[in-house]
Structures are given as structure tokens and as C-alpha cells.
Write an enzyme that holds these catalytic residues in place. Structure first.
Site, short mmCIF file in Angstrom:
data_model
loop_
_atom_site.label_atom_id
_atom_site.label_comp_id
_atom_site.label_asym_id
_atom_site.label_seq_id
_atom_site.Cartn_x
_atom_site.Cartn_y
_atom_site.Cartn_z
N GLY A 171 0.93 -1.27 0.09
CA GLY A 171 -0.31 -0.08 -0.10
C GLY A 171 0.78 1.36 -0.12
CB CYS A 172 3.88 2.30 2.00
SG CYS A 172 2.96 2.02 3.69
CB THR A 173 5.19 0.45 -2.76
OG1 THR A 173 6.12 0.03 -1.81
CG2 THR A 173 5.73 0.55 -4.26
CB ALA A 200 5.41 6.13 -2.39
#
Length: 154
Positions: free
Chosen positions: A44-46, A49
Site C-alpha cells: 500500500g505504501c509503495t 508513494a
């Protein structure tokens, strides 16, 4: 005390990838997108970003600065940025002071186990240092577009 739209954004100074430092008060006069995410190089963070990376020309065109914040070390940020060619600063809040100030360090629950972690949240700070818009419990799909629309409406 929880932050609300219209409040003054808490100032901070944090180390960033590449050995830099970022201070909110140095960015006065232009909008700042401060997004908090749990951990570098997780799905999710990738995705989040990379979404900000892909829309960075639109944010820059609106005069806005994008800053990603997690409790990962500067060294982890450097690897994450290099791996995904991220073109905006990633700030390291290892001691959690900025997460605490923005109310993103919260109790979470997974599979019945409670633990402390970063609540995915984004803060749009206007040129006067006020919180123009707050997104909490962010769902990644469509989020970058929502933030961009809010920046353009400032």
C-alpha cells in the site's frame, strides 16, 4: 488534542533521505502535502508513494511540495526512493514526535492483536501554515487525485 482543519500545522524539523533536513516553517508561502504512511516498501505504501511520484508535475505546477513521513530510518528511505525513483523528500520520524503531533501514531488491530502504528493520513497545509484539509484512514485508490483537487482549489 486532535488537529482540525483551520488549525495551525505543528512545525517540525526532520532528517530526510540523502542526508538532508526539512523544516515546515521554511516552506511557508506555498502549499505542503504532508502524508504519513506506515512503512517503506510495503504494497500500500509503495502504491501511494508511486501515485504521488507520478502526479508530482501536477503538484509542482500548483506550487505544492509533497513530503512523505514514516518512522523508517533515513537509510531505508534512501533504498525506497532509489528502488521506485521517488522524486520528493521522505522524512524520517524515528522518535515518532511528528506522528504524535499530527495524531497519526495510533493503536491498530490485526487478527485480534493490538499494536501501535502509523495511521495512513494526509494533511494539506496552506501557504499560511494552516491545515486546509485532513484525510484520515486513507484508502490508497483515488487518494492522490483527491489531494490534487484540494490543492488546486486553494
Amino acid at each position: 488534542m486532535a488537529l482540525s482543519e483551520g488549525d495551525t500545522a505543528p512545525d517540525f524539523t526532520m532528517p530526510t533521505d540523502g542526508g538532508g533536513t526539512i523544516r515546515l516553517s521554511d516552506l511557508k508561502g506555498k502549499p505542503v502535502i504532508l502524508y504519513f504512511y506506515p512503512k517503506d516498501d510495503t504494497p500500500g505504501c509503495t502504491k501511494e508513494a508511486c501515485g504521488f511520484r507520478d502526479s508530482l508535475p501536477d503538484f509542482s505546477g500548483a506550487g505544492a511540495t509533497v513530503i512523505g513521513v514514516s518512522k523508517d530510518t533515513v537509510a531505508k528511505h534512501d533504498k525506497f526512493k532509489a528502488k521506485y525513483d521517488l522524486t520528493f523528500p521522505l522524512a524520517s520520524d524515528e522518535d515518532g514526535a511528528v506522528c504524535e503531533a499530527y495524531g497519526t501514531w495510533v493503536e491498530k488491530s490485526m487478527y485480534g492483536r493490538k499494536y501501535m502504528g502509523i495511521d495512513r493520513a494526509t494533511f494539506l497545509i496552506d501557504g499560511d501554515g494552516k491545515l486546509a484539509k485532513i484525510w484520515r484512514k486513507v484508502k490508497v485508490p483515488g487518494h492522490v487525485e483527491d489531494v490534487l483537487a484540494a490543492v488546486k482549489s486553494l
